[in-house]
Scaffold this motif. Structure first.
Motif, PDB file in Angstrom:
ATOM      1  N   GLU A  76       0.874  -1.208   0.103  1.00  0.00           N
ATOM      2  CA  GLU A  76      -0.020   0.054   0.098  1.00  0.00           C
ATOM      3  C   GLU A  76       0.686   1.367   0.002  1.00  0.00           C
ATOM      4  O   GLU A  76       0.611   2.206  -0.812  1.00  0.00           O
ATOM      5  N   THR A  77       2.027   1.269   0.699  1.00  0.00           N
ATOM      6  CA  THR A  77       2.889   2.397   0.606  1.00  0.00           C
ATOM      7  C   THR A  77       3.479   2.774  -0.453  1.00  0.00           C
ATOM      8  O   THR A  77       3.468   3.920  -1.156  1.00  0.00           O
ATOM      9  N   TRP A  78       3.816   1.839  -1.516  1.00  0.00           N
ATOM     10  CA  TRP A  78       4.403   1.905  -2.699  1.00  0.00           C
ATOM     11  C   TRP A  78       3.203   2.430  -3.527  1.00  0.00           C
ATOM     12  O   TRP A  78       3.666   3.063  -4.754  1.00  0.00           O
ATOM     13  N   PHE A  79       1.942   1.909  -3.388  1.00  0.00           N
ATOM     14  CA  PHE A  79       0.989   2.075  -4.242  1.00  0.00           C
ATOM     15  C   PHE A  79       0.559   3.699  -4.079  1.00  0.00           C
ATOM     16  O   PHE A  79       0.325   4.410  -5.260  1.00  0.00           O
ATOM     17  N   PHE A  80       0.848   4.265  -2.791  1.00  0.00           N
ATOM     18  CA  PHE A  80       0.535   5.565  -2.696  1.00  0.00           C
ATOM     19  C   PHE A  80       1.522   6.388  -3.224  1.00  0.00           C
ATOM     20  O   PHE A  80       1.407   7.472  -3.610  1.00  0.00           O
ATOM     21  N   MET A  81       2.882   5.947  -3.066  1.00  0.00           N
ATOM     22  CA  MET A  81       3.816   6.760  -3.900  1.00  0.00           C
ATOM     23  C   MET A  81       3.874   6.728  -5.338  1.00  0.00           C
ATOM     24  O   MET A  81       4.071   7.643  -5.893  1.00  0.00           O
ATOM     25  N   PHE A  82       3.135   5.704  -5.941  1.00  0.00           N
ATOM     26  CA  PHE A  82       3.006   5.545  -7.282  1.00  0.00           C
ATOM     27  C   PHE A  82       1.704   7.001  -7.878  1.00  0.00           C
ATOM     28  O   PHE A  82       1.910   7.677  -8.592  1.00  0.00           O
ATOM     29  N   VAL A  83       0.863   6.765  -6.691  1.00  0.00           N
ATOM     30  CA  VAL A  83      -0.211   7.534  -6.969  1.00  0.00           C
ATOM     31  C   VAL A  83       0.250   9.176  -7.113  1.00  0.00           C
ATOM     32  O   VAL A  83      -0.244   9.838  -7.804  1.00  0.00           O
ATOM     33  N   VAL A  84       0.956   9.430  -5.991  1.00  0.00           N
ATOM     34  CA  VAL A  84       1.612  10.696  -5.786  1.00  0.00           C
ATOM     35  C   VAL A  84       2.241  11.168  -6.999  1.00  0.00           C
ATOM     36  O   VAL A  84       2.226  12.460  -7.427  1.00  0.00           O
ATOM     37  N   ALA A  85       3.191  10.183  -7.527  1.00  0.00           N
ATOM     38  CA  ALA A  85       3.994  10.565  -8.810  1.00  0.00           C
ATOM     39  C   ALA A  85       3.147  10.831  -9.968  1.00  0.00           C
ATOM     40  O   ALA A  85       3.342  12.022 -10.498  1.00  0.00           O
ATOM     41  N   ILE A  86       2.040  10.046 -10.220  1.00  0.00           N
ATOM     42  CA  ILE A  86       1.433  10.416 -11.482  1.00  0.00           C
ATOM     43  C   ILE A  86       0.427  11.681 -11.313  1.00  0.00           C
ATOM     44  O   ILE A  86       0.217  12.536 -12.188  1.00  0.00           O
ATOM     45  N   CYS A  87      -0.244  11.969 -10.044  1.00  0.00           N
ATOM     46  CA  CYS A  87      -0.906  12.919 -10.091  1.00  0.00           C
ATOM     47  C   CYS A  87      -0.176  14.272  -9.755  1.00  0.00           C
ATOM     48  O   CYS A  87      -0.497  15.401 -10.531  1.00  0.00           O
ATOM     49  N   VAL A  88       0.915  14.033  -9.230  1.00  0.00           N
ATOM     50  CA  VAL A  88       1.815  15.497  -9.185  1.00  0.00           C
ATOM     51  C   VAL A  88       2.402  15.902 -10.788  1.00  0.00           C
ATOM     52  O   VAL A  88       2.437  16.933 -11.104  1.00  0.00           O
ATOM     53  N   ILE A  89       2.689  14.870 -11.361  1.00  0.00           N
ATOM     54  CA  ILE A  89       3.173  15.151 -12.834  1.00  0.00           C
ATOM     55  C   ILE A  89       2.113  15.780 -13.641  1.00  0.00           C
ATOM     56  O   ILE A  89       2.296  16.661 -14.438  1.00  0.00           O
ATOM     57  N   MET A  90       0.697  15.405 -13.328  1.00  0.00           N
ATOM     58  CA  MET A  90      -0.218  15.616 -14.185  1.00  0.00           C
ATOM     59  C   MET A  90      -0.574  17.117 -13.691  1.00  0.00           C
ATOM     60  O   MET A  90      -1.091  17.848 -14.617  1.00  0.00           O
ATOM     61  N   GLN A  91      -0.509  17.287 -12.529  1.00  0.00           N
ATOM     62  CA  GLN A  91      -1.016  18.653 -11.931  1.00  0.00           C
ATOM     63  C   GLN A  91      -0.076  19.580 -12.187  1.00  0.00           C
ATOM     64  O   GLN A  91      -0.512  20.867 -12.632  1.00  0.00           O
ATOM     65  N   MET A  92       1.413  19.344 -12.081  1.00  0.00           N
ATOM     66  CA  MET A  92       2.281  20.311 -12.600  1.00  0.00           C
ATOM     67  C   MET A  92       2.136  20.743 -14.224  1.00  0.00           C
ATOM     68  O   MET A  92       2.314  21.828 -14.494  1.00  0.00           O
ATOM     69  N   ASN A  93       1.970  19.691 -15.069  1.00  0.00           N
ATOM     70  CA  ASN A  93       1.828  19.921 -16.282  1.00  0.00           C
ATOM     71  C   ASN A  93       0.831  20.886 -16.620  1.00  0.00           C
ATOM     72  O   ASN A  93       0.790  21.853 -17.269  1.00  0.00           O
ATOM     73  N   TYR A  94      -0.409  20.569 -16.159  1.00  0.00           N
ATOM     74  CA  TYR A  94      -1.614  21.593 -16.549  1.00  0.00           C
ATOM     75  C   TYR A  94      -1.385  22.954 -15.740  1.00  0.00           C
ATOM     76  O   TYR A  94      -2.004  23.720 -16.093  1.00  0.00           O
ATOM     77  N   LEU A  95      -0.941  22.926 -14.449  1.00  0.00           N
ATOM     78  CA  LEU A  95      -0.689  24.003 -14.069  1.00  0.00           C
ATOM     79  C   LEU A  95       0.086  25.050 -14.833  1.00  0.00           C
ATOM     80  O   LEU A  95       0.058  26.233 -14.961  1.00  0.00           O
ATOM     81  N   ASN A  96       1.310  24.536 -15.230  1.00  0.00           N
ATOM     82  CA  ASN A  96       2.350  25.149 -16.131  1.00  0.00           C
ATOM     83  C   ASN A  96       1.572  25.767 -17.479  1.00  0.00           C
ATOM     84  O   ASN A  96       1.804  26.662 -17.926  1.00  0.00           O
ATOM     85  N   LYS A  97       0.681  24.816 -17.768  1.00  0.00           N
ATOM     86  CA  LYS A  97      -0.043  25.270 -19.031  1.00  0.00           C
ATOM     87  C   LYS A  97      -1.060  26.351 -18.732  1.00  0.00           C
ATOM     88  O   LYS A  97      -1.095  27.169 -19.586  1.00  0.00           O
ATOM     89  N   ALA A  98      -1.572  26.447 -17.621  1.00  0.00           N
ATOM     90  CA  ALA A  98      -2.525  27.547 -17.370  1.00  0.00           C
ATOM     91  C   ALA A  98      -1.801  28.826 -17.029  1.00  0.00           C
ATOM     92  O   ALA A  98      -1.941  29.979 -17.553  1.00  0.00           O
ATOM     93  N   LEU A  99      -0.316  28.807 -16.639  1.00  0.00           N
ATOM     94  CA  LEU A  99       0.559  29.660 -16.370  1.00  0.00           C
ATOM     95  C   LEU A  99       0.959  30.656 -17.795  1.00  0.00           C
ATOM     96  O   LEU A  99       1.238  31.565 -17.656  1.00  0.00           O
ATOM     97  N   ASP A 100       1.268  29.329 -18.523  1.00  0.00           N
ATOM     98  CA  ASP A 100       1.851  29.745 -19.950  1.00  0.00           C
ATOM     99  C   ASP A 100       0.740  30.461 -20.774  1.00  0.00           C
ATOM    100  O   ASP A 100       1.153  31.371 -21.542  1.00  0.00           O
ATOM    101  N   THR A 101      -0.619  30.031 -20.187  1.00  0.00           N
ATOM    102  CA  THR A 101      -1.575  30.722 -21.326  1.00  0.00           C
ATOM    103  C   THR A 101      -2.207  31.931 -20.544  1.00  0.00           C
ATOM    104  O   THR A 101      -2.600  33.106 -21.458  1.00  0.00           O
ATOM    105  N   PHE A 102      -2.189  31.966 -19.414  1.00  0.00           N
ATOM    106  CA  PHE A 102      -2.907  33.213 -18.909  1.00  0.00           C
ATOM    107  C   PHE A 102      -2.054  33.903 -17.869  1.00  0.00           C
ATOM    108  O   PHE A 102      -0.963  33.334 -17.421  1.00  0.00           O
ATOM    109  N   ASN A 103      -2.617  34.886 -17.445  1.00  0.00           N
ATOM    110  CA  ASN A 103      -1.686  35.932 -16.564  1.00  0.00           C
ATOM    111  C   ASN A 103      -1.682  35.164 -15.100  1.00  0.00           C
ATOM    112  O   ASN A 103      -2.714  34.745 -14.493  1.00  0.00           O
ATOM    113  N   THR A 104      -0.519  35.420 -14.587  1.00  0.00           N
ATOM    114  CA  THR A 104      -0.392  34.771 -13.347  1.00  0.00           C
ATOM    115  C   THR A 104      -1.434  35.221 -12.019  1.00  0.00           C
ATOM    116  O   THR A 104      -2.033  34.621 -11.286  1.00  0.00           O
ATOM    117  N   ALA A 105      -1.829  36.610 -12.297  1.00  0.00           N
ATOM    118  CA  ALA A 105      -2.664  37.480 -11.390  1.00  0.00           C
ATOM    119  C   ALA A 105      -3.960  36.657 -11.349  1.00  0.00           C
ATOM    120  O   ALA A 105      -4.761  36.819 -10.701  1.00  0.00           O
TER     121      ALA A 105
END
Length: 336
Positions: free
Chosen positions: A203-232
């Motif tokens: 279960e510990t390693w499964f949670f680690m896998f979930v964190v890796a997948i979710c963080v990668i996807m989260q940061m990818n789309y956050l950076n897309k949002a910041l690249d497209t729209f103003n930070t403010a």
């Protein structure tokens, strides 16, 4: 004296540790903006990145000790740290409405801290797994996955570059799951360091896998949002969506409000709304000052916050987003 203070605000030892770590996280992340703006030399940029990394580590550890209802909203304090340091170090003006926003964030955070719930003691990762597989949380996870698929494959190609809610919605939904995984992983590591090895369980390693997948996807789309729209525009919307969904996920999975009185829950919700209003106000005043500076430099076509809400900013500079709702622009030119 310390125990009396903890009794007054309802803190346990773990809640106090989480609170201090969350404050340190906000301090480092807020200071990283000032380090970056102090100079554009490579050393300054590297120092800013290090400050963010330290802040994110402190934020990660905070989730292992305190409930997300306490830790996540405190991310707004990094904005205050940045604004105050900019006033004293960079001699930047702080609008009166910006001061009001800072006060609102501080007051709201204090109320949240006072009414923070006591987290149930957890003795193994298998207990967390049991919480994660309950029908209510599985329904939440399933809803998040369906919404993310719809946003990614239908709305993103259609209007992702015209509507700020698409990209921020994706990273906020995935962010709520990443925080649940981070919290589960953090508790597992804390128990392991205390002598109760949780690395033996899949279960510990499964949670680690979930964190890796979710963080990668989260940061990818956050950076897309910041690249497209103003930070403010992106930052307050992302903070509101991410924090709201994270609190909801934590309440469902970890039952943060179980045993809490209606008054305490109402106080936390009202305080959270005050923090949201203060955060939006701070970002709006930043955008106002930026627009005023542009008009002073004879640039009448400078877009305002409202006109950039549903249009790109033409800025493709790389950025680093943090897990608590803040963002750092690494290669941006100094503002006038």
């Amino acid at each position: 004296m310390q125990s009396r203070l903890m009794g007054i605000i309802g803190f346990t030892g773990d809640n106090l540790k989480g609170f201090i770590l969350a404050l340190l996280s906000s301090a480092f992340i807020g200071a990283s903006f000032i380090i970056k703006k102090k100079g554009l030399r490579r050393a300054a940029a590297a120092s800013g990145v290090r400050a963010v990394i330290i802040g994110e580590i402190a934020n990660f550890v905070a989730y292992a000790f305190a409930p997300a209802v306490l830790v996540t909203p405190l991310g707004a304090l990094s904005i205050i740290v940045s604004a105050v340091l900019a006033y004293f170090i960079l001699n930047e003006k702080l609008h009166q409405l910006g001061i009001l926003g800072c006060v609102m964030c501080v007051v709201g955070s204090i109320v949240i801290v006072i009414n923070a719930p006591q987290e149930q003691p957890i003795s193994s990762v298998q207990e967390i797994w049991s919480m994660a597989t309950e029908p209510a949380f599985l329904l939440y996870v399933g809803s998040v996955i369906i919404l993310v698929f719809i946003l990614v494959f239908y709305f993103a190609p259609q209007c992702g570059h015209n509507n700020v809610l698409v990209f921020t919605g994706i990273c906020s939904l995935m962010g709520s799951l990443s925080v649940m995984g981070v919290k589960a992983l953090g508790i597992s590591l804390k128990l392991t360091f205390e002598g109760n090895n949780q690395l033996l369980y899949p279960e510990t390693w499964f949670f680690m896998f979930v964190v890796a997948i979710c963080v990668i996807m989260q940061m990818n789309y956050l950076n897309k949002a910041l690249d497209t729209f103003n930070t403010a525009v992106v930052s307050p919307i992302y903070y509101v969506l991410f924090t709201s969904l994270t609190i909801l996920a934590s309440v469902i999975m970890f039952k943060d409000w179980e045993g809490q009185g209606a008054g305490s829950i109402a106080s936390v919700l009202c305080a959270f709304m005050v923090v949201i209003a203060g955060t939006v106000l701070l970002h709006m005043t930043k955008d106002f000052e930026r627009s005023s500076s542009s008009r002073g430099n004879h640039n009448p076509l400078s877009p305002t916050m409202s006109t950039r809400l549903c249009s790109g900013n033409g800025d493709s500079l790389p950025r680093l987003g943090s897990g608590n709702g803040d963002s750092l622009q690494l290669h941006e030119q100094d503002e006038p």
